[in-house]
Design an enzyme around this catalytic site. Sequence first.
Site, mmCIF file in Angstrom:
data_model
loop_
_atom_site.group_PDB
_atom_site.id
_atom_site.type_symbol
_atom_site.label_atom_id
_atom_site.label_comp_id
_atom_site.label_asym_id
_atom_site.label_seq_id
_atom_site.Cartn_x
_atom_site.Cartn_y
_atom_site.Cartn_z
ATOM 1 N N GLU A 1 0.926 -1.441 -0.003
ATOM 2 C CA GLU A 1 0.012 -0.021 -0.099
ATOM 3 C C GLU A 1 0.793 1.245 0.105
ATOM 4 O O GLU A 1 0.554 2.328 -0.578
ATOM 5 C CB GLU A 1 -1.029 0.104 1.258
ATOM 6 C CG GLU A 1 -2.094 1.151 1.382
ATOM 7 C CD GLU A 1 -3.237 0.739 2.302
ATOM 8 O OE1 GLU A 1 -3.061 -0.413 2.904
ATOM 9 O OE2 GLU A 1 -4.048 1.613 2.190
ATOM 10 N N GLU B 1 2.128 1.569 -3.482
ATOM 11 C CA GLU B 1 0.878 2.004 -4.376
ATOM 12 C C GLU B 1 0.748 3.532 -4.141
ATOM 13 O O GLU B 1 0.596 4.383 -5.145
ATOM 14 C CB GLU B 1 -0.268 1.302 -4.141
ATOM 15 C CG GLU B 1 -1.410 1.682 -4.747
ATOM 16 C CD GLU B 1 -2.457 1.318 -4.469
ATOM 17 O OE1 GLU B 1 -2.780 0.630 -3.138
ATOM 18 O OE2 GLU B 1 -3.778 1.364 -4.926
ATOM 19 N N CYS C 1 -8.412 -1.742 4.010
ATOM 20 C CA CYS C 1 -8.231 -3.045 5.181
ATOM 21 C C CYS C 1 -9.463 -3.146 5.922
ATOM 22 O O CYS C 1 -9.639 -4.411 6.282
ATOM 23 C CB CYS C 1 -7.120 -2.967 5.829
ATOM 24 S SG CYS C 1 -6.671 -1.355 6.619
ATOM 25 N N SER D 1 -7.379 1.923 -1.953
ATOM 26 C CA SER D 1 -6.082 1.330 -2.196
ATOM 27 C C SER D 1 -6.462 -0.109 -2.835
ATOM 28 O O SER D 1 -7.201 -0.768 -2.233
ATOM 29 C CB SER D 1 -5.322 1.099 -0.898
ATOM 30 O OG SER D 1 -4.203 0.116 -1.013
ATOM 31 N N GLU E 1 -16.051 -10.473 4.716
ATOM 32 C CA GLU E 1 -14.814 -10.264 3.678
ATOM 33 C C GLU E 1 -14.168 -11.496 3.021
ATOM 34 O O GLU E 1 -13.761 -11.432 1.907
ATOM 35 C CB GLU E 1 -13.653 -9.424 4.557
ATOM 36 C CG GLU E 1 -12.473 -9.061 3.526
ATOM 37 C CD GLU E 1 -11.404 -8.392 4.413
ATOM 38 O OE1 GLU E 1 -11.302 -8.507 5.755
ATOM 39 O OE2 GLU E 1 -10.382 -7.951 3.700
#
Length: 575
Positions: free
Chosen positions: A278, A281, A298, A318, A360
């Site tokens: 991340e 990125e 997250c 992200s 998730e």
Amino acid sequence: AIHLTIQGVEVTVEEGTTVLEAARKAGIRIPTLCYHPDLKPFGSCGLCVCKQEGSAKIIRACSAPAAEGMKIITHDNELFEVRKTILELVMSTHPASCLTCVRNNKCELQKLCVEYGIREQPFEERIPDLPKDKSTGTIVLDPSKCIKCGRCVQVCQSLQGVYALEFIGRGDSTLMTPAASLPLNDSPCIKCGQCATHCPVGAIYELDEGGTFLHEASKSEKVVAVQIAPAVRVALGEEFGFKAGEITTGKIYTALKRLGADYVFDTNFGADMTIMEEGSELVKRVSEGGVLPQLTSCCPGWIEYVTKYYPDLIENLSSAKSPMMMQGAITKTYWAEKMGIDPANVYSVAIMPCTAKKIEIKRDEHMKSSGYDDVDLVLTTRELARIIRQRGIDFASLPETEVDSPIGEYSGAGTIFGVTGGVMEAAIRTAYNAITGKDLSDPDIMTVRGRGEFRHGAIDVDGKATLRFGVVHGMANAKEVLDEIRNAKARGERAPYEFIEIMACRGGCIAGGGQPLGTDDEIRSKRTSGSYTDDKNCAKRCSHQNPSVQKIYSEFFEAPLSEKAHHLLHTSYKE
Ligand code: HC0
Ligand code: SF4
């Protein structure tokens, strides 16, 4: 300051304190059911009634402000009878199925019935028979146990800004229900679980999958690999007599082995990996003009929220997966390969402070990057505590064991993920190195810490760059900055931030919907201190310094954002 007397005890409090809070300060407990320190007083249960000396007027301690010279009576025979009658009335519509209730021993109503000696039921019983709602696969609603205190509705609407729950009807026939009386899964619910942790009884709770774990873990062909989340280590102990914030990581590893885990890994390693990806990125988006501000991805409650309420901001998320999903994908690829284990036989389990993590693992964006379910099962902290007790494990006296290598070792940056501002701080520690080539002399970045609901500022990266950050916790608090980003976009501009961390739960994962019950700001701050202590105790404080992270890049991923990393560690979210 205000001076008053409560039940004969003199106490001094700040202006704005309620009689209830003043009484607690004086060491006197006034009973409540609808009150919760996270929420505005609701005044629906009536249990906190008190009297003023020399006055016949009854006051509600939860909402009455403390005033100079007050003389409050909190306990006498008359108040006892009033409260007892209220409890009997509540019990006349509440099934007395304590022995089979998920909240047995932890129920606030049960405790009060014990205190007030409720034995018989003088009122006619009218126990509702309503079906349970298990539609979400994680949050279970049992409306027949609802006592209409209103906490769940308030927490969902005001703390989370979600409006998935509401009250319908009036008086006796009032019902707590998902919005528009749909199944909860068809409502805007983000599965954060805050309604469950704020419910005083057994009307809202987490789906209990502890039995599934024990069953699967007992199969001889399965290689059981378990990871534990950052926030679990500073909270699980509360279930076994430890203080909030006490770090019990080594005992948790041991307990998991005794429960059938063959290998115990740590989501904190995954968190270090998330930072590598991340952070890279972010540096790439800034240097190449990508979509900014970058938003963390997250927290699965937040992902549910953004995909439902702000789909136009999905491009800001992200693409790095959450630590849990990275850890799962790595377990079934890099690790299984290294061990010569067929990933088809690996049973990958995650212990999480969060009810949304159960959803998730089923989101189709990233369940099977390894070719298998990357994570097979999520258990919350409360479910883990339950199976530890069930299997007769005396947690407090367990010896400590080490995590298994090579995907268990973690840096201090990984462990603070569970605290609001932690992902930001971890990212800054590593971004600083990426931009300047050196490490921060002091890795404690105090400007991003704290309890403010929307904290923002700018960090100067050694004169080479400026990082404008934002940190939000408590889903309702995200609206302001999300609208700012959306409105800027509409004007063809961009909001003045590079990176924003968003966590659905107040305080971050340490106060997640799957954590031990009784969470309030005092407990939040103790768990937070525990996480910062764990950080300080780590030999390495930054993700890029973690030797196991360096090793996995040299042996497997080559570099952050490599093709392999993209395949296993990144995703894109859909509406
Ligand atoms: Fe969290 Fe996580 S920090 S979401 O808050 O990022 O649940 O503890 O496990 O995945 O690491 C929760 C906690 C995690 C993840 C991590 C992140
Ligand atoms: Fe509301 Fe969260 Fe409960 Fe869903 S899980 S109903 S969003 S508080």
